[in-house]
Design a protein around this motif. Structure first.
Motif, PDB file in Angstrom:
ATOM      1  N   THR A   1      32.738  55.499  53.312  1.00  0.00           N
ATOM      2  CA  THR A   1      32.206  54.493  54.181  1.00  0.00           C
ATOM      3  C   THR A   1      31.005  53.857  53.451  1.00  0.00           C
ATOM      4  N   ALA A   2      30.831  54.082  52.013  1.00  0.00           N
ATOM      5  CA  ALA A   2      29.817  53.293  51.301  1.00  0.00           C
ATOM      6  C   ALA A   2      30.362  52.968  50.010  1.00  0.00           C
ATOM      7  N   LEU A   3      31.451  52.331  50.164  1.00  0.00           N
ATOM      8  CA  LEU A   3      32.088  51.861  48.509  1.00  0.00           C
ATOM      9  C   LEU A   3      32.276  50.461  48.922  1.00  0.00           C
ATOM     10  N   LYS A   4      31.676  49.602  47.458  1.00  0.00           N
ATOM     11  CA  LYS A   4      31.726  48.488  47.355  1.00  0.00           C
ATOM     12  C   LYS A   4      33.157  47.893  46.962  1.00  0.00           C
TER      13      LYS A   4
ATOM     14  N   ASP B   1      48.488  32.615  39.926  1.00  0.00           N
ATOM     15  CA  ASP B   1      47.258  33.276  39.979  1.00  0.00           C
ATOM     16  C   ASP B   1      47.294  34.695  39.560  1.00  0.00           C
ATOM     17  N   ILE B   2      46.002  35.171  39.378  1.00  0.00           N
ATOM     18  CA  ILE B   2      45.989  36.562  39.232  1.00  0.00           C
ATOM     19  C   ILE B   2      45.018  37.131  39.971  1.00  0.00           C
ATOM     20  N   VAL B   3      45.100  38.292  40.902  1.00  0.00           N
ATOM     21  CA  VAL B   3      44.536  38.885  41.800  1.00  0.00           C
ATOM     22  C   VAL B   3      43.816  40.194  41.092  1.00  0.00           C
ATOM     23  N   GLU B   4      42.455  40.290  41.388  1.00  0.00           N
ATOM     24  CA  GLU B   4      42.009  41.674  40.490  1.00  0.00           C
ATOM     25  C   GLU B   4      40.976  42.106  41.958  1.00  0.00           C
ATOM     26  N   ILE B   5      41.158  43.407  42.223  1.00  0.00           N
ATOM     27  CA  ILE B   5      40.843  43.973  42.968  1.00  0.00           C
ATOM     28  C   ILE B   5      39.880  45.315  42.664  1.00  0.00           C
ATOM     29  N   THR B   6      38.811  45.646  42.872  1.00  0.00           N
ATOM     30  CA  THR B   6      37.978  46.697  42.535  1.00  0.00           C
ATOM     31  C   THR B   6      37.366  47.334  43.542  1.00  0.00           C
ATOM     32  N   ILE B   7      37.512  48.818  43.582  1.00  0.00           N
ATOM     33  CA  ILE B   7      36.761  49.595  44.683  1.00  0.00           C
ATOM     34  C   ILE B   7      35.904  50.582  43.826  1.00  0.00           C
ATOM     35  N   ASP B   8      34.629  50.756  44.081  1.00  0.00           N
ATOM     36  CA  ASP B   8      33.729  51.706  43.432  1.00  0.00           C
ATOM     37  C   ASP B   8      34.345  53.100  43.568  1.00  0.00           C
ATOM     38  N   GLY B   9      34.695  54.066  42.520  1.00  0.00           N
ATOM     39  CA  GLY B   9      35.088  55.255  42.560  1.00  0.00           C
ATOM     40  C   GLY B   9      36.408  55.292  42.728  1.00  0.00           C
ATOM     41  N   VAL B  10      37.317  54.421  43.065  1.00  0.00           N
ATOM     42  CA  VAL B  10      38.820  54.206  43.380  1.00  0.00           C
ATOM     43  C   VAL B  10      39.349  53.702  42.148  1.00  0.00           C
ATOM     44  N   GLY B  11      39.078  52.604  41.911  1.00  0.00           N
ATOM     45  CA  GLY B  11      39.502  51.915  40.597  1.00  0.00           C
ATOM     46  C   GLY B  11      39.820  50.377  40.435  1.00  0.00           C
ATOM     47  N   LYS B  12      40.848  50.044  39.911  1.00  0.00           N
ATOM     48  CA  LYS B  12      40.984  48.537  39.860  1.00  0.00           C
ATOM     49  C   LYS B  12      42.541  48.370  40.077  1.00  0.00           C
ATOM     50  N   LEU B  13      42.960  47.173  40.442  1.00  0.00           N
ATOM     51  CA  LEU B  13      44.322  46.973  40.911  1.00  0.00           C
ATOM     52  C   LEU B  13      44.458  45.216  40.389  1.00  0.00           C
ATOM     53  N   SER B  14      45.293  45.024  39.597  1.00  0.00           N
ATOM     54  CA  SER B  14      45.621  43.511  39.002  1.00  0.00           C
ATOM     55  C   SER B  14      47.076  43.165  39.318  1.00  0.00           C
ATOM     56  N   ASN B  15      47.265  42.116  39.784  1.00  0.00           N
ATOM     57  CA  ASN B  15      48.407  41.599  40.096  1.00  0.00           C
ATOM     58  C   ASN B  15      48.672  39.896  39.929  1.00  0.00           C
TER      59      ASN B  15
ATOM     60  N   GLU C   1      35.877  34.270  44.651  1.00  0.00           N
ATOM     61  CA  GLU C   1      35.569  35.819  44.536  1.00  0.00           C
ATOM     62  C   GLU C   1      34.526  36.203  45.546  1.00  0.00           C
ATOM     63  N   ALA C   2      34.724  37.537  46.059  1.00  0.00           N
ATOM     64  CA  ALA C   2      33.926  37.770  46.982  1.00  0.00           C
ATOM     65  C   ALA C   2      33.462  39.494  47.084  1.00  0.00           C
ATOM     66  N   THR C   3      32.883  39.902  47.653  1.00  0.00           N
ATOM     67  CA  THR C   3      32.432  41.355  47.882  1.00  0.00           C
ATOM     68  C   THR C   3      32.122  41.615  49.319  1.00  0.00           C
ATOM     69  N   THR C   4      32.337  42.969  49.389  1.00  0.00           N
ATOM     70  CA  THR C   4      32.169  43.561  50.818  1.00  0.00           C
ATOM     71  C   THR C   4      31.993  44.887  50.439  1.00  0.00           C
ATOM     72  N   THR C   5      31.652  45.841  51.511  1.00  0.00           N
ATOM     73  CA  THR C   5      31.466  47.152  51.637  1.00  0.00           C
ATOM     74  C   THR C   5      32.259  47.758  52.626  1.00  0.00           C
ATOM     75  N   THR C   6      32.735  49.320  52.326  1.00  0.00           N
ATOM     76  CA  THR C   6      33.187  49.887  53.693  1.00  0.00           C
ATOM     77  C   THR C   6      32.168  50.124  54.726  1.00  0.00           C
ATOM     78  N   ALA C   7      30.953  50.067  54.086  1.00  0.00           N
ATOM     79  CA  ALA C   7      29.732  50.136  55.389  1.00  0.00           C
ATOM     80  C   ALA C   7      29.955  49.346  56.358  1.00  0.00           C
ATOM     81  N   SER C   8      30.700  48.241  56.234  1.00  0.00           N
ATOM     82  CA  SER C   8      30.874  47.436  57.126  1.00  0.00           C
ATOM     83  C   SER C   8      32.114  47.381  58.108  1.00  0.00           C
ATOM     84  N   PHE C   9      32.646  48.870  58.014  1.00  0.00           N
ATOM     85  CA  PHE C   9      33.735  49.037  59.060  1.00  0.00           C
ATOM     86  C   PHE C   9      33.369  49.111  60.483  1.00  0.00           C
TER      87      PHE C   9
END
Length: 314
Positions: free
Chosen positions: A201-204, A267-281, A218-226
């Motif tokens: 619950t504290a991952l960017k 387009d290229i979509v890139e998602i990153t989550i701290d501690g989990v990794g990266k997903l690019s499609n 581009e944008a960011t959020t955090t799971t602290a906003s659940f």
């Protein structure tokens, strides 16, 4: 950095194993599927994973195998909606039925919906798509909970819950068409085990969409906003049905672009989550270009020809 992975060797045989972060994969004994691993209680899975990672032997170079989506067997991919305040606001803005989304945000029962069977899921470097009958389509970067058959969270993945905002906004009853179609579900290849994520619950979470070599969004959020605790979502999902091979539950998005942005082919979509990794499609504008997923059910190496090498993987 330990990751539980599913992969195909050069003969097309599918295995599961443990990647240790140094470029080496060690296979689980007995050729279990991810589904078999998710039949184990969390403590047993941890013991097996750590023993496999520590086993002797040279292992397999990660560059010599083809990483696959970490879902198989009777697993299912489900998703939750309106779990962040930003998601509520965006759904209200796009919808002709505003009260539906305002009410679900504070309701005891969450919005949960089926997203995909394992064979329809794509993974790193594989294409997602936009519907040709929709004028407003977005990526939805989300933390995915990997759940065993007992409803325990045993790991985490990145999920892109690609969605047609125009179709869902027209009528909430169109949700399945807005959410379930070829190229609408991408999941990162490696499962980050629960014991390596100190606080889910504290991952960017970061999203970048690139278009013609430039950043289009581009944008960011955090799971602290659940707005809802993840375990509450699991409890509702498990309440009235069994998952004999476990499931992946995508926990909703806190990043929703404005109504002036839509995904486009190329387009290229890139998602990153701290501690989990990266997903690019990469994004396709023609869903028919994903018909190869049917062939990949029995011939997983078919996927290799459709990868773009965005993250340097094979």
């Amino acid at each position: 950095m330990t990751r539980i992975v599913r992969f195909a060797d050069d003969t097309g045989t599918v295995h599961t194993g443990v990647s240790d972060g140094t470029g080496t994969i060690r296979t689980f004994d007995g050729a279990p599927r991810i589904a078999d691993l998710l039949r184990l209680p969390a403590a047993e899975l941890r013991t097996l994973t750590e023993a496999t990672a520590a086993s002797s032997g040279p292992g397999l170079p990660a560059g010599d195998v083809l990483l696959l989506p970490p879902l198989d067997g009777l697993m299912e991919l489900w998703a939750a909606g309106v779990t962040y305040e930003r998601s509520r606001d965006a759904r209200v803005a796009e919808s002709a039925q505003r009260s539906v989304y305002e009410r679900i945000y504070d309701a005891e029962r969450p919005e949960l919906f089926f997203k995909s069977q394992p064979w329809r899921v794509v993974t790193d470097d594989e294409p997602i798509a936009v519907r040709e009958d929709s004028g407003l389509d977005v990526p939805e970067p989300e933390l995915g909970l990997v759940l065993n058959r007992h409803g325990e969270t045993v790991g985490y993945v990145i999920v892109d819950d690609v969605s047609s905002r125009s179709i869902e906004g027209e009528n909430p009853l169109y949700l399945p068409q807005a959410k379930i179609y070829a190229g609408s579900a991408a999941v990162s290849a490696g499962i980050a085990p629960f014991w390596e994520i100190e606080d889910a619950t504290a991952l960017k979470i970061a999203l970048v969409v690139r278009r013609d070599g430039a950043v289009a969004y581009e944008a960011t959020t955090t799971t602290a906003s659940f707005h809802r605790p993840p375990q509450g979502l699991v409890d509702h999902l498990w309440h009235s049905q069994p998952f004999p091979d476990g499931a992946v539950l995508s926990t909703g998005t806190g990043i929703v672009p404005g109504l002036d942005f839509t995904l486009q082919g190329g387009d290229i979509v890139e998602i990153t989550i701290d501690g989990v990794g990266k997903l690019s499609n990469p994004v396709l504008g023609d869903q028919a270009e994903l018909d190869w997923l049917v062939d990949a059910i029995d011939r997983p190496l078919t996927r290799r020809a459709h990868r773009k090498g965005l993250s340097g993987g094979r």
